[in-house]
Design a protein around this motif. Structure first.
Motif, PDB file in Angstrom:
ATOM      1  N   GLY A 148       0.823  -1.206   0.000  1.00 47.33           N
ATOM      2  CA  GLY A 148       0.000   0.000   0.000  1.00 47.33           C
ATOM      3  C   GLY A 148       0.849   1.244   0.000  1.00 47.33           C
ATOM      4  O   GLY A 148       1.850   1.327  -0.725  1.00 47.33           O
ATOM      5  N   GLY A 149       0.459   2.197   0.838  1.00 51.64           N
ATOM      6  CA  GLY A 149       1.061   3.527   0.826  1.00 51.64           C
ATOM      7  C   GLY A 149       2.583   3.558   0.938  1.00 51.64           C
ATOM      8  O   GLY A 149       3.242   4.288   0.197  1.00 51.64           O
ATOM      9  N   VAL A 176     -10.713   4.247  -0.982  1.00 46.46           N
ATOM     10  CA  VAL A 176      -9.859   3.182  -1.514  1.00 46.46           C
ATOM     11  C   VAL A 176      -8.512   3.226  -0.807  1.00 46.46           C
ATOM     12  O   VAL A 176      -7.824   4.228  -0.809  1.00 46.46           O
ATOM     13  CB  VAL A 176      -9.681   3.307  -3.045  1.00 46.46           C
ATOM     14  CG1 VAL A 176     -10.968   2.967  -3.769  1.00 46.46           C
ATOM     15  CG2 VAL A 176      -9.217   4.691  -3.461  1.00 46.46           C
ATOM     16  N   LYS A 217      -8.617   2.730   9.635  1.00 45.14           N
ATOM     17  CA  LYS A 217      -9.012   3.536   8.481  1.00 45.14           C
ATOM     18  C   LYS A 217     -10.543   3.711   8.415  1.00 45.14           C
ATOM     19  O   LYS A 217     -11.055   4.521   7.665  1.00 45.14           O
ATOM     20  CB  LYS A 217      -8.486   2.919   7.196  1.00 45.14           C
ATOM     21  CG  LYS A 217      -6.952   3.002   7.068  1.00 45.14           C
ATOM     22  CD  LYS A 217      -6.468   2.335   5.789  1.00 45.14           C
ATOM     23  CE  LYS A 217      -4.956   2.346   5.618  1.00 45.14           C
ATOM     24  NZ  LYS A 217      -4.447   3.581   4.985  1.00 45.14           N
ATOM     25  N   VAL A 243      -2.593  -0.116  -8.181  1.00 50.64           N
ATOM     26  CA  VAL A 243      -2.183   1.185  -8.698  1.00 50.64           C
ATOM     27  C   VAL A 243      -2.978   1.549  -9.958  1.00 50.64           C
ATOM     28  O   VAL A 243      -3.449   2.685 -10.102  1.00 50.64           O
ATOM     29  CB  VAL A 243      -0.659   1.215  -8.978  1.00 50.64           C
ATOM     30  CG1 VAL A 243      -0.267   2.477  -9.741  1.00 50.64           C
ATOM     31  CG2 VAL A 243       0.116   1.134  -7.662  1.00 50.64           C
ATOM     32  N   GLN A 251     -11.357  10.208   3.739  1.00 48.91           N
ATOM     33  CA  GLN A 251     -10.092  10.008   4.472  1.00 48.91           C
ATOM     34  C   GLN A 251     -10.423  10.118   5.952  1.00 48.91           C
ATOM     35  O   GLN A 251     -10.178  11.140   6.570  1.00 48.91           O
ATOM     36  CB  GLN A 251      -9.068  11.064   4.034  1.00 48.91           C
ATOM     37  CG  GLN A 251      -8.872  11.183   2.530  1.00 48.91           C
ATOM     38  CD  GLN A 251      -8.270   9.924   1.898  1.00 48.91           C
ATOM     39  OE1 GLN A 251      -7.634   9.114   2.570  1.00 48.91           O
ATOM     40  NE2 GLN A 251      -8.464   9.753   0.597  1.00 48.91           N
ATOM     41  N   GLU A 285      -3.417   7.696  11.168  1.00 47.92           N
ATOM     42  CA  GLU A 285      -2.935   7.639   9.784  1.00 47.92           C
ATOM     43  C   GLU A 285      -1.726   8.556   9.716  1.00 47.92           C
ATOM     44  O   GLU A 285      -1.859   9.776   9.797  1.00 47.92           O
ATOM     45  CB  GLU A 285      -4.019   8.124   8.813  1.00 47.92           C
ATOM     46  CG  GLU A 285      -3.662   7.962   7.340  1.00 47.92           C
ATOM     47  CD  GLU A 285      -3.688   6.511   6.871  1.00 47.92           C
ATOM     48  OE1 GLU A 285      -2.637   5.852   6.961  1.00 47.92           O
ATOM     49  OE2 GLU A 285      -4.757   6.040   6.439  1.00 47.92           O
ATOM     50  N   THR A 290      -1.344   9.010   1.373  1.00 42.75           N
ATOM     51  CA  THR A 290      -0.950   9.595   0.095  1.00 42.75           C
ATOM     52  C   THR A 290      -2.122   9.529  -0.879  1.00 42.75           C
ATOM     53  O   THR A 290      -2.193  10.315  -1.817  1.00 42.75           O
ATOM     54  CB  THR A 290       0.260   8.874  -0.530  1.00 42.75           C
ATOM     55  OG1 THR A 290       0.008   7.462  -0.532  1.00 42.75           O
ATOM     56  CG2 THR A 290       1.532   9.180   0.247  1.00 42.75           C
ATOM     57  N   GLY A 291      -3.054   8.612  -0.602  1.00 43.28           N
ATOM     58  CA  GLY A 291      -4.264   8.562  -1.414  1.00 43.28           C
ATOM     59  C   GLY A 291      -4.957   9.922  -1.368  1.00 43.28           C
ATOM     60  O   GLY A 291      -5.388  10.460  -2.401  1.00 43.28           O
TER      61      GLY A 291
HETATM   62  C1  LIG Z   1      -1.808   5.547  -2.996  1.00 43.79           C
HETATM   63  C2  LIG Z   1      -2.103   4.125  -2.803  1.00 43.79           C
HETATM   64  C3  LIG Z   1      -2.259   3.611  -1.519  1.00 43.79           C
HETATM   65  C4  LIG Z   1      -2.193   4.478  -0.272  1.00 43.79           C
HETATM   66  O1  LIG Z   1      -3.480   4.942   0.017  1.00 43.79           O
HETATM   67  P1  LIG Z   1      -3.831   5.611   1.431  1.00 43.79           P
HETATM   68  O2  LIG Z   1      -5.202   6.134   1.237  1.00 43.79           O
HETATM   69  O3  LIG Z   1      -2.833   6.696   1.645  1.00 43.79           O
HETATM   70  O4  LIG Z   1      -3.752   4.559   2.447  1.00 43.79           O
HETATM   71  C5  LIG Z   1      -2.559   2.273  -1.365  1.00 43.79           C
HETATM   72  N1  LIG Z   1      -2.677   1.459  -2.435  1.00 43.79           N
HETATM   73  C6  LIG Z   1      -2.545   1.919  -3.693  1.00 43.79           C
HETATM   74  C7  LIG Z   1      -2.723   0.982  -4.828  1.00 43.79           C
HETATM   75  C8  LIG Z   1      -2.244   3.261  -3.919  1.00 43.79           C
HETATM   76  O5  LIG Z   1      -2.096   3.701  -5.174  1.00 43.79           O
END
Ligand SMILES: *Cc1c(COP(=O)(O)O)cnc(C)c1O
Length: 751
Positions: free
Chosen positions: A102-103, A485, A492, A568, A583, A590, A594-595
Motif C-alpha cells: 500500500g502507501g 480506496v 481507516k 495502482v 479520508q 494515519e 498519500t491517497g
Molecule cells: C496511494 C495508494 C495507496 C495508499 O493509500 P492511502 O489512502 O494513503 O492509504 C494504497 N494502495 C494503492 C494501490 C495506492 O495507489
C-alpha cells in the motif's frame, strides 16, 4: 537489430515493428524492449555521491505507459500504433507489478520517480518477489486471495545482472542474491535494483512472496531472512564499490553514500555495515559505529505498536550469530552513551536496542540514524511527544518532518490527460516542469470552471465504464462519486463509512433524507489474509452493496460498489473520476496518507478527519473547500483517558442502532462465519486487548453522516462545488513528491 540511442531511432524501430498476428503480450514485450534500449542509451556516468532508498516494498504498478511518458514518446507511440490498427489501451491487459502492500510501497515508487525527474541520484534497493501482493477475488462477498504471478507477462523493464550476484550467509544456509535492475527514467536514469534469491529450494523461498504471514514462528523466520537478505546485499555491494573506487579508507564512506531506511524493515543494514567493516576490514567497532551514524537515516511510517518490529534475540542468534554480536555491542555502546547523557534507568529502557530478550529495530534506527523523520507534520509531532519522546529529549536535532508526496507525472499527467490539457490551456504549460506553477490556478478558478466540469464528467464516464467492465456494476452518469480506496484496516474506518451509508439509505427509504443528489460509494481494499475483522468488513460492505443496489425504492439515488483487486492501475482510474475523497481514519493513527493527495490533485474535495496529511491539505486548500469532521487528536486522547461509552451512544441514537444492529439482527448474513458478531463485539464489548470501539467509530459517526449530507447538498450547486474542487487542485503542488524529495536531498542526503 540496429542500436537504438535516440528518440528518432526508437520511433523508426517502432514503425517497422510488425503487429499483425502478435498477441498483446508479445507486442508489449517487443515495444518495451525497444523503449528500454532507447532509455538505457540516455544513462550518464554515475554521480559521485548517491543516496539509496532501502525498502521492502516498491509498489510500482504498470511500467509501460509511465516509462513511455517519461521517455517522451507516449503520444507518438499511441499514434503510430493507431495507424497500425492497435489501440494502446490493450496494454492495460498487462497486470501491475504489485511488489508492495500500500502507501509505504507506493511512496517508495513515487520517490524514485521524483528523484529521476529532478536529476537527483537516488537509487532503490529491494526484493524481486516472484509473487507480489495477492490478487483479490471476491466470492460471495468474501475476499479470496490468489497468487499474483506478475512475471507471466514477461519482465521487459528489468535487466538481470548475473555477474553482480552476491552471497548472503545465514548460519544454516548460503543464498545467492542476483540483481535485477529496473531503470527509473526522468532527467536522469536511476536504478531500482531488486534482488532475487537463488540456490536451494529453501533459499529461493526468500524472494518468493511479499510479506508472508508472520503470525507463525515459521513466517517470522522467513520475514527476518527477507529483511537481512536484501539489506545485506545492498550494504555489501556499496562497500565493495567503495573499496574499488576509494580504497579501504572507510572514513569517507559516508561522503559518498547516504542510506535511507524506509521504516524498520531494512534496519538490520546498520548491523550489517558494522559487521562487514569490523570483520572483513578490521575496522575498530567504535569507528564502524561512527561510520554507520553518518550513513543511515530513518523514516518512521506508523505509530501502531504491532508494526514496530522487534526480533527475538534467540532467533537472531540462531540464524545470524554475527549480527547478534553486533547488536549486543551496539547495546553496550548505547548504554555507555546514555550514562554520559545522564538518562534515568527508565529512559534508558525506553530507548534500548535490546530489552526483554528482543531487539527493537525502531530503537536501533533512532540511535544510529543521523535523522529520524515522520511523514506528516502531525505524525512527526506525535513521534516527538509520544512514540520517541525520550529520544527526542536527548537527541532533538535528529528529528525532522518530511510530509509525504505523490508524483504528479503518474498521478496527474498520466492518469488525467484531460485535466492536464485543461491546465495547459488555463495557466500555460510551465507546471509540467515545475509543479509549483499549479498555484497560478488560484487566480483562474472561474476561467477553468466550465472546462473542469466537463473533464470531471468525462473521467467519471471512463471510471464507470471501467467498473462496468471489471465488476459488472452499472452506475448512471449523473451520480457523484464518493471513494474510499486504501488497505482495509480498522483504523481507516471503512466500517464507519458502511454505517453512514446504511443511515443515509434508511433516510432515503423513509423519506427523512430529502433532495439527495444521486451518489455512489466506491470502495477498494485488500485485507491482510489473516486479519479476521478486516475480512468481515469486506463481506459487510458487499452485503450492503447487494441490498442497496437492488432496492428499487432508493437505487436511483444511492449505489455502493466494492471494486475487487484494488491496485495502482485501478487507483489511476478512481482518483481521476472521484468527487469526494473519504479520508476518515481515527485522528492520530494515519501517519500521512498519500491517497488523499492523489484525490486532491485530481480535484476531489476531502471529507476527512484532522489526521495525517489531511491537516496540511485543508491548511493549504482551505477548510471551506473541504469537509472536516470528527474528534481531533487531543479529544481522542481525552476520550481514552475518560470513560468512553460507545454502548450509550448506540442506545441514544436510533439511526446508529439501526446501522450497527444490522450486523447481528439477521439483515445481513456472514454465512455463519461469526465475522459480523465479531465486529459487533469489537464495538460494544471490545476485542483482542482493546476496549470497546477502540477506533471511536460511534463517536464520529453522527458528524460523519452530517458531513456526507452537507457535501451532497453542496454538490447541487454545480459551479460552486466545482470551484471548491479546483481550489484543491490549485493548492496541491505542496503534495508533489518533487517537493518531498527536494527536502530530503537538502536536509538529509546532501545530494
Ligand atoms: C496511494 C495508494 C495507496 C495508499 O493509500 P492511502 O489512502 O494513503 O492509504 C494504497 N494502495 C494503492 C494501490 C495506492 O495507489
Amino acid at each position: 537489430m540496429a542500436n537504438i540511442n535516440g528518440k528518432t531511432e526508437f520511433l523508426q524501430a517502432l514503425n517497422t515493428c510488425k503487429t499483425e498476428g502478435k498477441s498483446t503480450v508479445e507486442l508489449y514485450n517487443e515495444i518495451s524492449s525497444l523503449a528500454m534500449q532507447y532509455g538505457l542509451s540516455q544513462a550518464r556516468a554515475p554521480a559521485e555521491r548517491n543516496a539509496y532508498y532501502l525498502s521492502m516494498e516498491f509498489l510500482i504498478g504498470r511500467s509501460f505507459f509511465n516509462n513511455l511518458m517519461e521517455l517522451g514518446v507516449l503520444d507518438e507511440t499511441r499514434e503510430l500504433l493507431k495507424e497500425k490498427g492497435v489501440d494502446i489501451n490493450v496494454f492495460e491487459e498487462i497486470e501491475d507489478a504489485a511488489l508492495g502492500n500500500g502507501g509505504l510501497g507506493r511512496l517508495a515508487a513515487c520517490f524514485l520517480d521524483s528523484a529521476a525527474g529532478l536529476d537527483l541520484p537516488l537509487h532503490g534497493y529491494g526484493i524481486r518477489y516472484k509473487y507480489g501482493l495477492f490478487k483479490q477475488a471476491i466470492e460471495n462477498g468474501f475476499q479470496v486471495e490468489l497468487p499474483d504471478d506478475w512475471q507471466r507477462f514477461g519482465d521487459p523493464w528489468s535487466v538481470r545482472k548475473p555477474r553482480e550476484k552476491r552471497k548472503i550467509v545465514f548460519a544454516d544456509m548460503v543464498v545467492t542474491a542476483v540483481p535485477y535492475d529496473m531503470p527509473v527514467f526522468g532527467k536522469r536514469v536511476n536504478v531500482l535494483r531488486l534482488w532475487q534469491a537463488e540456490g536451494s529450494a529453501e533459499a529461493q523461498k526468500i524472494s518468493e512472496y511479499l510479506y508472508p504471514a508472520d503470525d507463525t514462528e515459521e513466517g517470522k523466520l522467513l520475514r527476518l531472512r527477507q529483511e537481512y537478505f536484501f539489506s545485506a546485499a545492498a550494504v555489501g555491494e556499496l562497500l565493495d564499490k567503495h573499496v574499488k573506487l576509494h580504497g579501504k579508507s572507510f572514513d569517507s564512506f559516508a561522503d559518498y553514500n547516504a542510506i535511507q531506511l524506509n521504516d524498520t524493515h531494512p534496519v538490520l543494514a546498520i548491523a550489517e555495515l558494522i559487521r562487514v567493516l569490523t570483520t572483513k576490514y578490521k575496522v575498530a567497532f567504535g569507528k564502524a559505529e561512527e561510520i554507520a551514524k553518518k550513513t543511515f537515516a530513518y523514516t518512521n511510517h506508523t505509530v501502531m505498536p504491532e508494526a514496530l518490529e522487534c526480533w527475538g534475540a534467540s532467533l537472531v542468534k540462531k540464524i545470524l550469530p554475527d549480527i547478534y554480536d553486533v547488536l549486543l555491542r551496539l547495546q553496550e555502546s548505547q548504554t555507555a552513551e546514555f550514562k554520559r547523557l545522564g538518562c534515568s534507568e527508565e529512559e534508558a529502557a525506553d530507548m534500548a536496542i535490546y530489552a526483554n530478550d528482543r531487539f527493537s529495530m525502531a530503537n536501533l534506527a533512532v540511535y544510529v540514524g543521523r535523522t529520524v523523520n515522520g511523514v506528516a507534520k502531525l505524525h512527526t509531532d506525535i513521534l516527538k511527544s509520544s512514540l520517541f519522546k525520550t529520544a527526542y529529549k536527548y537527541y532533538p536535532d535528529k528529528f525532522q518532518n518530511k510530509t509525504n508526496g505523490i508524483t504528479q507525472r503518474r498521478w496527474l499527467m498520466l492518469c488525467n490527460r484531460e485535466l492536464s490539457d485543461l491546465l495547459d490551456k488555463t495557466i500555460g504549460t510551465a507546471w509540467r516542469e515545475d509543479i509549483t506553477h499549479l498555484g497560478e490556478l488560484n487566480t483562474h478558478v472561474d476561467a477553468a470552471l466550465n472546462g473542469f466540469v466537463k473533464v470531471k464528467a468525462e473521467k467519471k464516464k471512463q471510471l464507470f465504464a471501467y467498473i462496468k467492465k471489471h465488476e459488472g456494476a452499472e452506475i448512471p452518469e449523473n451520480f457523484i462519486v464518493y471513494s474510499q480506496v486504501k488497505r482495509l484496516h480498522e483504523y481507516k474506518r471503512q466500517l464507519m463509512t458502511a454505517f453512514a451509508i446504511l443511515e443515509i439509505y434508511k433516510g432515503l427509504a423513509d423519506g427523512t433524507v430529502k433532495d439527495f443528489h444521486p451518489s455512489v460509494f466506491v470502495f477498494g481494499a485488500k485485507s491482510a489474509p489473516s486479519y479476521k475483522r478486516a475480512k468481515a468488513i469486506i463481506k459487510f460492505i458487499n452485503e450492503i452493496a447487494n441490498k442497496v443496489n437492488s432496492d428499487t425504492r432508493t437505487n436511483a439515488l444511492l449505489r455502493v460498489v466494492f471494486v475487487k483487486n484494488y491496485n495502482v492501475s485501478y487507483a489511476e482510474k478512481i482518483v481521476a473520476g472521484t468527487d469526494v475523497s473519504l479520508q476518515v481514519s481515527t485522528a492520530g493513527l494515519e501517519a500521512s496518507g498519500t491517497g488523499n493527495m492523489k484525490f486532491m490533485m485530481n480535484g476531489a474535495v476531502t471529507c476527512g478527519t484532522m489526521d495525517g496529511a489531511n491537516i496540511e491539505i485543508v491548511e493549504l486548500a482551505g477548510k471551506e473547500n473541504n469537509y472536516i469532521f470528527g474528534a481531533e487528536v487531543d479529544e481522542i486522547e481525552r476520550l481514552k483517558q475518560g470513560d468512553y461509552n460507545p454502548s450509550a451512544i448506540l442506545k441514544a441514537d436510533a439511526l446508529h442502532s439501526y446501522a450497527v444492529n444490522t450486523l447481528i439482527d439477521g439483515t445481513f448474513s456472514d454465512d455463519g462465519t461469526g465475522g459480523f458478531q465479531g465486529l459487533y463485539d469489537a464495538l460494544t464489548v471490545g476485542a483482542s486487548w482493546h476496549k470497546p470501539d477502540h477506533y471511536f467509530v460511534l463517536h464520529d459517526l453522527k458528524s460523519y453522516v452530517n458531513a456526507l449530507l452537507q457535501i451532497n447538498a453542496d454538490s447541487n450547486n454545480e459551479k460552486a462545488f466545482a470551484a471548491k474542487q479546483i481550489k484543491n487542485i490549485a493548492n496541491s503542488a505542496h503534495f508533489s513528491s518533487d517537493r518531498t524529495i527536494k527536502e530530503y536531498a537538502v536536509d538529509v542526503w546532501q545530494i
